[in-house]
Design a protein around this motif. Structure first.
Motif, mmCIF file in Angstrom:
data_model
loop_
_atom_site.group_PDB
_atom_site.id
_atom_site.type_symbol
_atom_site.label_atom_id
_atom_site.label_comp_id
_atom_site.label_asym_id
_atom_site.label_seq_id
_atom_site.Cartn_x
_atom_site.Cartn_y
_atom_site.Cartn_z
ATOM 1 N N HIS A 56 0.849 -1.192 0.000
ATOM 2 C CA HIS A 56 0.000 0.000 0.000
ATOM 3 C C HIS A 56 0.883 1.240 0.000
ATOM 4 O O HIS A 56 2.109 1.127 -0.037
ATOM 5 N N HIS A 58 1.610 3.818 2.079
ATOM 6 C CA HIS A 58 2.247 4.530 3.194
ATOM 7 C C HIS A 58 3.770 4.540 3.056
ATOM 8 O O HIS A 58 4.383 3.588 2.587
ATOM 9 N N HIS A 61 6.331 1.874 3.718
ATOM 10 C CA HIS A 61 6.314 0.711 2.815
ATOM 11 C C HIS A 61 6.905 1.056 1.450
ATOM 12 O O HIS A 61 7.435 0.186 0.766
ATOM 13 N N HIS A 115 -7.262 -0.893 5.736
ATOM 14 C CA HIS A 115 -6.176 -0.066 6.294
ATOM 15 C C HIS A 115 -5.980 1.151 5.404
ATOM 16 O O HIS A 115 -5.888 2.285 5.890
ATOM 17 N N ASP A 135 -0.242 -4.086 6.080
ATOM 18 C CA ASP A 135 -0.813 -3.532 7.310
ATOM 19 C C ASP A 135 -2.295 -3.881 7.455
ATOM 20 O O ASP A 135 -3.043 -3.176 8.137
HETATM 21 ZN ZN LIG Z 1 0.222 1.417 6.469
#
Ligand SMILES: [Zn+2]
Ligand SMILES: [Zn+2]
Length: 263
Positions: A56, A58, A61, A115, A135
């Motif tokens: 994802h 964020h 990551h 998430h 996550d």
């Molecule tokens: Zn995350």
């Protein structure tokens, strides 16, 4: 298929992964924030990183992507709806797409919102199924929804996708949060002996050789899979006295997620 879990040792407690084909030495790097550790391990093993996957958008990551591109020229995979959030995506993934690495690695993309709304998990179909869950699912816990997600979608992902995977599926999450998550499980269900026993082990564990759980174990120790448990429901009622007599699994999940936010 060879799986290496890499403990970054950073403040966010990230796990990164390399998944390699033992026949060709080609490898996928999953959320390779600690690019130096990922590149170093690939070099030690004689592997060539051909692909990078971000579960994802964020930053903890995606933050290693630039250095990984520069060192490997690997192609970037991520959720197809993350294209305006993650620069440089080569291949956008949807539900059911298959990621092939070398000759022996095949990973099915699961569309797992909650998430964030552009989150994929990868499911390996091999001798032993394995789930790279970013996550969305943690050991003994669930991702929060404060960074662009929605708890209702997270519940749907748990109920309609994750809970239906084979019990023997190995769980490879994006962070090490197991101790705090087990303490939350025990706060909600103090008589959970499996959670007590695992916590005694994980409090002492070497995170370079961290416990790898299975879905069967998660169903014992992860309160977000224990939505019918009488103790969980009774203790939730102490916090939320508006709960109806017959409380459904969705409501239990959402109230647990709400409690965990401030726990
Ligand atoms: Zn995350
Ligand atoms: Zn994260």
């Amino acid at each position: 298929m060879i799986i290496e879990q890499i403990w970054t040792g950073n403040a966010y407690r990230n796990f990164n992964y390399l998944v390699a084909c033992e026949e060709t030495g080609e490898a996928l790097a999953i959320d390779p924030l600690d690019h130096q550790k990922c590149l170093g391990l690939a070099k030690d093993r004689g592997w060539t990183i051909t692909h990078i996957l971000n579960t994802h958008e964020h930053g903890d990551h995606t933050g290693g992507n630039g250095a990984m591109f520069a060192a490997t020229g690997a192609k970037l995979l991520a959720h197809k709806n993350a294209k305006d959030k993650i620069p440089g995506i080569d291949i956008g993934l949807g539900a059911g797409d298959v990621v092939k690495i070398g000759k022996s690695v095949e990973l099915e993309s699961l569309d797992t919102p909650g998430h964030t709304m552009s989150h994929v998990c990868l499911l390996a179909h091999g001798d032993r199924p394995a789930l790279f869950c970013g996550d969305t699912l943690f050991n003994a816990g669930a991702g929060h929804c404060k960074g662009g997600g929605h708890p209702e979608d997270l519940y749907n992902t748990f109920a309609t996708q994750l809970a239906k995977l084979s019990d023997e599926t190995l769980i490879y999450p994006g962070h090490d949060y197991i101790d705090n998550n087990l303490r939350f499980t025990l706060d909600r269900e103090p008589d959970n002996e499996a959670a007590q026993q695992i916590l005694q082990k994980t409090e002492m564990q070497d995170l370079d050789k961290a416990l790898i759980s299975t879905l069967a174990l998660e169903k014992e120790i992860n309160t977000f899979f224990r939505l019918q448990n009488p103790t969980v429901i009774a203790r939730l009622r102490e916090k939320f006295d508006e709960l109806p007599e017959q409380v459904d699994a969705r409501t239990v999940f959402l109230k647990l997620r709400e409690l965990r936010n401030n726990w």
